[in-house]
Design a protein around this motif. Structure first.
Motif: not given
Ligand SMILES: Cc1ncc(COP(=O)(O)O)c(C=O)c1O
Length: 421
Positions: A126, A177, A202, A204, A227-228
Motif C-alpha cells: 500500500t 512486512y 510506517d 504498522s 489491528y496487528k
Molecule cells: C506496513 C503496513 N502498512 C500498512 C498496512 C495497511 O494499511 P491500511 O491501514 O491502509 O489497511 C499494512 C497491513 O498489513 C502494513 O503491513
C-alpha cells in the motif's frame, strides 16, 4: 529440540503468561498470525455491548458530549506511551493508506521538502501504491524505489547515498512486512535531516512489538495500523504522528469539519484547528475506537519492555530450531539473524510453502491446527504476539514443520487463489 515438557515449563515461568487469558482462543488451534490480525481481547465484548446498548441505544446523540468526543484524545494519551511522543502529536482515525496520502500531500504542499519520493523494495504494497499515485497526480513529483536485490534487510549505505543524491520525502516501514527487518531509526533520521530530507515511518508491524522512541530518535512523521500487535480489531483506526514543530506548520489537504477550529459553530468558512486536530477529516469511527481501547490497555499493562524480551526469546528459539532441525528439510530462515535488527515475526522460505501452510492450518487428529500466514511466492510468516503466544506452541510448530518438510510431496492442496491481507 528439547521435549514438549521443557517448553511447557518455559510457559510456567513466563511473566506475561496471565495476559493470555484476556484473549479469546479456539480449542486445538495455535495462532501465529497476530502480525496480520491480532486476537480479540475478551474485554471488547463488554466494551462494545455498553457502547451499543447504552451509549448509542439509549443515550443517542447525548453520547457525543458524554463519551465520544473525548475518546480520540484518550487514545492518543495512552498511545503516547508506546510511541514516546507527546499526546498532542498523535491522532487516530482513517486507514494507514489514507493517512499516508494525506501527510505526503501536506509535506509536498509545504514547500519545505524537494519533491523526490524515495522508498525501498522492503516496503509494504500500500505504501508503494500511494507513492506511485503521487507521480501521476502531483505534478513534478518523482519516485525512486530502491531495490536491494534481496528481501531480508536494507543496505544502509545504498539507502543513505540515495537520500543524499535525491533528498526529499522517504517512506519506510520500521519493521518490514516480509522479513521483519528493523531499521536503525535514529541513525537514518539523523542522516535524512542532515540532507534536508524527512523520513515517514510506517509503524504498522512495529507498534506493540518493539520499543519506539519517536521523540528521541528525531522522527518527524509516522503512520501505522492498530489491528496487528495492538489487537484493535479488523479495520481498527490507524494513527498519525507529526512532530509538534512540523505539524503546526502543515495544512490538511482534506478540509473536513472535524479539522475545523470550532466544528460545532457550523461556520461557512474553514479555519483549521490550532493543534494536530487539523488533520481530522470527518466523524471519527467510534465503534472501532472503543474496540481498540481494550487492546491498547492490555499492551500498556504488560509493558513494551517485557513484550520485547519475550518476543526476542521466542524468535531466537525459532531461529536456532530452523538452523538445527528444519534446514535439512528445505526451510530457510529468511529474517535478520541479529535480534537488534529483527521485529516480532519470522519468515521461512520453502519451495513448497503453500501446501505446507495449508497442511499446518488443516491440522489432524493428533496435532492442533496451526495458523501462520503465507506470502507469495514461497514465504511462511510466523508472528509472535507475546501477550498470547505460548512457548509450547513453538514446540508444536517446529515438530509439525519437520514432519511436513519430509512429507510435502504427498500434500495435495490446490494453488492459492486469493491473497489474504
Ligand atoms: C506496513 C503496513 N502498512 C500498512 C498496512 C495497511 O494499511 P491500511 O491501514 O491502509 O489497511 C499494512 C497491513 O498489513 C502494513 O503491513
Amino acid at each position: 529440540m528439547n521435549d514438549l515438557e521443557s517448553f511447557q515449563l518455559m510457559d510456567q515461568d513466563d511473566p506475561l503468561q496471565h495476559f493470555r487469558s484476556h484473549f479469546h482462543h479456539n480449542k486445538n488451534e495455535i495462532y501465529f498470525d497476530g502480525n496480520s490480525l491480532g486476537k480479540m481481547p475478551k474485554a471488547v465484548i463488554d466494551q462494545l455491548k455498553e457502547t451499543l446498548e447504552v451509549q448509542w441505544g439509549k443515550q443517542l446523540i447525548r453520547s457525543w458530549n458524554e463519551k465520544w468526543l473525548a475518546l480520540p484524545t484518550r487514545l492518543s494519551e495512552k498511545y503516547a506511551q508506546f510511541l514516546n511522543a507527546d499526546p498532542s502529536e498523535i491522532l487516530f482515525g482513517e486507514s494507514t493508506s489514507v493517512r499516508l496520502y494525506q501527510v505526503i500531500y501536506a509535506l509536498l504542499n509545504s514547500g519545505k521538502y524537494l519533491h523526490h519520493l524515495i522508498t525501498d523494495n522492503l516496503n509494504f504494497p500500500t505504501d508503494h501504491y500511494i507513492l506511485q499515485g503521487f507521480t501521476k497526480n502531483y505534478k513534478g513529483t518523482t519516485l525512486t524505489r530502491l531495490n536491494y536485490g534481496q528481501e531480508i534487510r536494507a543496505e544502509l549505505d545504498m539507502l543513505k547515498d540515495l537520500i543524499k543524491e535525491k533528498p526529499g520525502i522517504i517512506c519506510l516501514s520500521l519493521v518490514t512486512y516480509k522479513s521483519a527487518y528493523l531499521y536503525p531509526m535514529q541513525e537514518l533520521n539523523q542522516w535524512a535531516e542532515a540532507q534536508g530530507a524527512l523520513i515517514i515511518w510506517d509503524l504498522s508491524h512495529a507498534v506493540g512489538a518493539v520499543p519506539i522512541h519517536l521523540k528521541d530518535s528525531g522522527a518527524k512523521v509516522a503512520v501505522g495500523c492498530t489491528y496487528k500487535y495492538m489487537n484493535g480489531g479488523p479495520g481498527a483506526p490507524a494513527f498519525l504522528y507529526i512532530n509538534n514543530t512540523l505539524g503546526l506548520e502543515l495544512d490538511n489537504p482534506i478540509q473536513g469539519w472535524f479539522g475545523h477550529q470550532n466544528p460545532f459553530n457550523f461556520d461557512e468558512d474553514y479555519t483549521h484547528s490550532v493543534g494536530l486536530e487539523r488533520f481530522q477529516n470527518g466523524t471519527p469511527s467510534i465503534l472501532s475506537m472503543q474496540a481498540l481501547e481494550a487492546g491498547i490497555d492490555l499492551s500498556l499493562a504488560a509493558g513494551i519492555s517485557a513484550i520485547r524480551t519475550k518476543s526476542i526469546t521466542i524468535t531466537t528459539l525459532i531461529k536456532k530450531a530452523v538452523q538445527k532441525e528444519l534446514e535439512p528439510f528445505g526451510f530457510e530462515f529468511h529474517s535478520p539473524h541479529e535480534s537488534l535488527y529483527r521485529g516480532s515475526h519470522i519468515a521461512l522460505l520453502h519451495p513448497h510453502a503453500w501446501p505446507i501452510t495449508q497442511a499446518l492450518i488443516a491440522g489432524n487428529k493428533s496435532v492442533p491446527k496451526i495458523i501462520p500466514d503465507f506470502r507469495p511466492p514461497n514465504l511462511i510468516r510466523i508472528g509472535i504476539a507475546p501477550l498470547y503466544t505460548q512457548y509450547e506452541s513453538v514446540w508444536w510448530l517446529i515438530s509439525r514443520l519437520k514432519e511436513l518438510g519430509s512429507t510435502h510431496s504427498n500434500l495435495n492442496f490446490s494453488a492459492p487463489i486469493t491473497k489474504v491481507p
